[in-house]
Structures are given as C-alpha cells and as structure tokens.
Scaffold this motif. Structure first.
Motif, PDB file in Angstrom:
ATOM      1  N   ARG A  37      -7.431  -8.022   4.159  1.00  0.00           N
ATOM      2  CA  ARG A  37      -7.502  -6.947   5.149  1.00  0.00           C
ATOM      3  C   ARG A  37      -7.101  -7.397   6.556  1.00  0.00           C
ATOM      4  O   ARG A  37      -6.562  -6.593   7.333  1.00  0.00           O
ATOM      5  N   ARG A  38      -7.328  -8.644   6.888  1.00  0.00           N
ATOM      6  CA  ARG A  38      -6.949  -9.103   8.225  1.00  0.00           C
ATOM      7  C   ARG A  38      -5.434  -9.131   8.387  1.00  0.00           C
ATOM      8  O   ARG A  38      -4.900  -8.691   9.412  1.00  0.00           O
TER       9      ARG A  38
ATOM     10  N   LEU B 106       0.827  -1.207   0.000  1.00  0.00           N
ATOM     11  CA  LEU B 106       0.000   0.000   0.000  1.00  0.00           C
ATOM     12  C   LEU B 106       0.862   1.257   0.000  1.00  0.00           C
ATOM     13  O   LEU B 106       0.564   2.225  -0.712  1.00  0.00           O
ATOM     14  N   LEU B 107       1.940   1.238   0.769  1.00  0.00           N
ATOM     15  CA  LEU B 107       2.864   2.372   0.768  1.00  0.00           C
ATOM     16  C   LEU B 107       3.493   2.561  -0.611  1.00  0.00           C
ATOM     17  O   LEU B 107       3.616   3.693  -1.110  1.00  0.00           O
TER      18      LEU B 107
ATOM     19  N   LEU C 189      -0.230  -3.651  10.051  1.00  0.00           N
ATOM     20  CA  LEU C 189      -0.338  -2.231  10.382  1.00  0.00           C
ATOM     21  C   LEU C 189      -0.249  -2.012  11.887  1.00  0.00           C
ATOM     22  O   LEU C 189       0.320  -1.008  12.348  1.00  0.00           O
ATOM     23  N   ALA C 190      -0.796  -2.940  12.660  1.00  0.00           N
ATOM     24  CA  ALA C 190      -0.713  -2.832  14.115  1.00  0.00           C
ATOM     25  C   ALA C 190       0.740  -2.839  14.580  1.00  0.00           C
ATOM     26  O   ALA C 190       1.113  -2.113  15.515  1.00  0.00           O
ATOM     27  N   GLU C 191       1.582  -3.636  13.925  1.00  0.00           N
ATOM     28  CA  GLU C 191       3.005  -3.660  14.259  1.00  0.00           C
ATOM     29  C   GLU C 191       3.701  -2.400  13.751  1.00  0.00           C
ATOM     30  O   GLU C 191       4.488  -1.778  14.475  1.00  0.00           O
ATOM     31  N   TYR C 192       3.400  -2.039  12.523  1.00  0.00           N
ATOM     32  CA  TYR C 192       4.055  -0.871  11.933  1.00  0.00           C
ATOM     33  C   TYR C 192       3.694   0.410  12.678  1.00  0.00           C
ATOM     34  O   TYR C 192       4.499   1.341  12.754  1.00  0.00           O
ATOM     35  N   SER C 193       2.498   0.462  13.250  1.00  0.00           N
ATOM     36  CA  SER C 193       2.048   1.673  13.944  1.00  0.00           C
ATOM     37  C   SER C 193       2.878   1.974  15.186  1.00  0.00           C
ATOM     38  O   SER C 193       2.816   3.086  15.715  1.00  0.00           O
ATOM     39  N   GLN C 194       3.653   0.998  15.652  1.00  0.00           N
ATOM     40  CA  GLN C 194       4.479   1.198  16.845  1.00  0.00           C
ATOM     41  C   GLN C 194       5.883   1.684  16.507  1.00  0.00           C
ATOM     42  O   GLN C 194       6.728   1.783  17.393  1.00  0.00           O
ATOM     43  N   THR C 195       6.149   1.987  15.258  1.00  0.00           N
ATOM     44  CA  THR C 195       7.507   2.298  14.837  1.00  0.00           C
ATOM     45  C   THR C 195       7.717   3.787  14.596  1.00  0.00           C
ATOM     46  O   THR C 195       6.778   4.537  14.314  1.00  0.00           O
TER      47      THR C 195
ATOM     48  N   SER D 212      -3.985  -2.367  -6.070  1.00  0.00           N
ATOM     49  CA  SER D 212      -3.327  -2.449  -4.765  1.00  0.00           C
ATOM     50  C   SER D 212      -4.342  -2.373  -3.638  1.00  0.00           C
ATOM     51  O   SER D 212      -4.291  -3.158  -2.679  1.00  0.00           O
ATOM     52  N   ILE D 213      -5.277  -1.428  -3.744  1.00  0.00           N
ATOM     53  CA  ILE D 213      -6.317  -1.302  -2.725  1.00  0.00           C
ATOM     54  C   ILE D 213      -7.195  -2.559  -2.694  1.00  0.00           C
ATOM     55  O   ILE D 213      -7.576  -3.045  -1.626  1.00  0.00           O
TER      56      ILE D 213
END
Length: 218
Positions: A127-128, A82-83, A134-140, A119-120
């Motif tokens: 999505r799961r 997505l990025l 994303l939950a992991e990446y959000s902590q970086t 891509s979307i």
C-alpha cells in the motif's frame, strides 16, 4: 516527488490533435449506435449488436494498453495492476449473458472474484508504494479522464437507466427496450472516456520510460 517526465507537457499542438481525435471517436460511437438502430433491427442493443460489441472492444483495448504499460514500460506497476483488475472485471461483467448461457449461471461473478481479490490483496500488501504511485498519477490528465469515464459508466448510466425514471417519462408507453438502450449508450460513452484515459496513460508512461532510459545512460 513525481518524475519530471510525468508532468512535462507533450505540446499544445499534440494535445489539440488528440482532443480532436477523441472528439471524432466519440461522435463515431454515437453514429454507430444510430446506425445500429437503423440497420440492425434484430440485433439492436443485443449481445451481438454494435453497442455491446463496441463496449467489449473498448475494454479489451484499455486492458491491452495497461498490460503494455505495466509489463513492458514498467511504469506505476501497482496503480496499473488495480486499474487492470478493475477493467478486466468490467470486461467479464459485460460477458455475463454469454457466460451464463455457455458456462454456468453466475460464472462471471466467480471470474470477477478471481481477478479482483488477489489484486486488491497485493495492492494492500504494498500500500505504501501504491500510495506513492497514486500521488503521481493523481496529477495527470489521464486520471481526470478515467474519473469522468468511471462516473459516467458506473454512476450516471445506472441512475439514468432506472426503470422508474423511464416509466415516469413514458408512462403507459413505457418499453423496457428503450430504457436499456439509453443505459447502454451512456455506458458506451463512459467506456470511450476510459479508453482515452488509458491512451493518455500510455503516452505519459512512454515519456517516463524514455526519461528513465536516458538517465540510465548518463
């Protein structure tokens, strides 16, 4: 649960070194724009000027890093997809003038759709897994930098570069070139922050990749 390597520090000294390099790189970008004004009067802030070319180079570098992380290190494939789609679309958008002149009018919109829509769709189907990554990446730190770059480029620069804003400041002395210059330089800062975010992502992905290899050897 996030991979331990994703949250492990790489060392205060290394972080300070990177922060210093990012600071110097940001200053170099600002100085480049200044030199463009001084020594490139014909090309200043045109498609062939320093600022526009630097924006393109920053986006190409960020996309290359994401390709490496996704295809070689194989870390967070859905987030990086997505990025990558988003930054590739931004890269295409930056070439809109060239594409309009040498391909077809609004060709960039078609190319952006070709990149973004599949891509979307792929991320929506998975999505799961995307949500877990994303939950992991959000902590970086990388996501923090990316968010700052995103807001700078796609929110602040647009509002700061409004014609009405600069007309109110300059009144009868208003010149569209000044407005465009201000917007482009702010975009340059935003793209720089996004590249720094991708560098941080690369370093983090390498640690996760090495940790995964070590676990596989046990």
């Amino acid at each position: 649960m996030p991979n331990q390597a994703s949250s492990s520090p790489s060392g205060t000294g290394a972080f300070l070194l990177r922060a210093t390099l990012y600071f110097l790189a940001t200053g170099a970008m600002a100085q480049g724009a200044y030199l463009e004004v001084l020594y490139l009067p014909v090309l200043r802030f045109s498609e062939m000027g320093f600022t526009e070319l630097a924006q393109t180079l920053l986006l190409i570098s960020a996309c290359s890093i994401l390709l490496y992380v996704r295809l070689v290190l194989k870390v967070w494939p859905h987030v990086t997809l997505l990025l990558l789609a988003f930054l590739t679309a931004s890269l295409i958008r930056e070439q809109d003038s060239f594409l309009d002149d040498y391909v077809a009018e609004h060709a960039w919109k078609v190319l952006v759709a070709i990149v973004i829509l599949p891509s979307i769709t792929w991320v929506a189907i998975h999505r799961r897994r995307f949500a877990a990554e994303l939950a992991e990446y959000s902590q970086t730190f990388s996501l923090g930098l990316f968010t700052a770059g995103f807001f700078t480029t796609y929110a602040f620069s647009r509002l700061y570069g409004r014609k009405e804003f600069w007309q109110a400041i300059m009144q009868e002395h208003y010149r569209d070139r000044i407005k465009s210059m201000a917007e482009e330089v702010v975009e340059l800062l935003g793209y720089s922050l996004i590249l720094f975010a991708m560098i941080e992502l690369l370093l983090l992905a390498r640690r996760m990749h090495l940790a995964r290899q070590q676990q596989g050897q046990r």
